[in-house]
Design a protein around this motif. Structure first.
Motif: not given
Length: 329
Positions: A58-59, A61-64, A138, A143, A145
């Protein structure tokens, strides 16, 4: 649906299912089996590898580019998160309770080997200080997560639905049914996932978590947290199940003096398992859970004719940090 959830490949599965014949004989029955999640392979193994496959998926996939999680100084979850982050090229920040020791040992030593950024937070070991760190990262253009304490969210629980299916295939191959499945219950997702797996496959084993901590999860009583997580995970996978407190078996008889405080229960369980089976338990989680299982056998709560599965969730690296408490000379 879980089939569409992103997943990173981090461990070696299926983990072995073995019978502990010598330990069973020493205790006068029952037939004890062990699911060896200490052999998942990532960062010396442990059950968190399963959860991290979905969480890291998931991390990514979310671009972390950075992951953050929290735990105690000897957190098995943090150690495996550090290994997972290294293998995936992600920056890792660990928010650890306590104060930095002069000499790192056990899991903390491995965290440092993996090159993690470690933040010490005194009495806060469940991620209370993570929001400020997120804001800082940030501001630096990262980025981040956030991985929950113990990897215990719906994704972590889904991993243990899959783990239960893995176990069931092995169980069927051995032609054995388990009256009880016993494990250390600490942050909730392993417990919730196994409850769901048992319900989905209709195997009717008693899913018995041995509580190892006096604390709460997210300011919610731990038993309520597990039931809530089982229900939200069922919703995530579109499974028509609704759990109540009556469905939960959480045995809090063996918490003793609290999290990470080693007593005779844990010492005996570690010694009996090592000296009968050559298998290492850890002082905080599996040592306490096995101690609970041994006491349940001795007090007749588990019968000599039962088949019992002990789910080994890993943690042996912590043994080195508890040498003085274990009093092994």
């Amino acid at each position: 649906m879980k089939d569409t959830l992103p997943k990173a490949s981090l461990g070696y599965f299926p983990t072995p299912l073995i019978e502990l014949t010598r330990l069973s004989k020493t205790l006068g029955g029952p037939n004890i089996y062990m699911k060896r999640d200490d052999n998942t392979g990532l960062a010396l193994g442990g059950n968190k590898t399963r959860k991290l496959e979905y969480i890291m998926g998931d991390a990514l996939a979310k671009g972390a580019d950075t992951v953050i999680t929290a735990g105690a100084i000897q957190s098995n979850h943090c150690r495996q998160t550090a290994g997972a982050a290294a293998s995936l090229g992600l920056e890792c920040h660990l928010v650890l309770g306590g104060e930095e020791p002069e000499q790192p040992q056990g899991n903390l030593l491995l965290d440092k080997v993996y090159g993690c950024h470690i933040h010490w937070t005194g009495e806060n070991r469940k991620g209370e200080d993570i929001p400020a760190l997120v804001a800082q990262l940030k501001a630096e253009g990262k980025k981040p997560y956030v991985i929950p304490y113990g990897g215990s969210n719906e994704l972590g629980a889904v991993a243990f639905i899959e783990a239960y299916k893995e176990l069931n295939a092995q169980r069927e191959a051995l032609k054995v049914d388990f009256s009880y499945i016993i494990f250390a219950s600490s942050s909730g997702a392993t417990h919730a996932g196994l409850m769901l797996g048992n319900k989905i496959l209709q195997t009717h084993s008693q899913i018995v978590g041995i509580n190892i901590d006096k604390g709460e999860m997210d300011k919610v009583p731990f038993d309520e947290h597990i039931v809530s997580l089982a229900n939200s995970t069922a919703q995530l996978i579109a499974a028509d199940y609704q759990f109540t407190a009556d469905d939960l078996i959480l045995n809090s008889d063996y918490v003793g003096d609290g999290y990470g405080v080693i007593g005779e229960l844990e010492k005996e369980a570690i010694a009996l398992t090592a000296q009968n089976e050559g298998i290492l338990l850890d002082p905080v989680y599996t040592g306490r859970a096995m101690g609970g299982l041994i006491d349940m056998i001795r007090t007749g709560q588990i019968k000599a004719t039962d088949n019992v599965l002990f789910w080994h969730t890993g943690g042996a690296p912590a043994l080195f940090a508890y040498a003085d408490d274990l009093d092994i000379r």
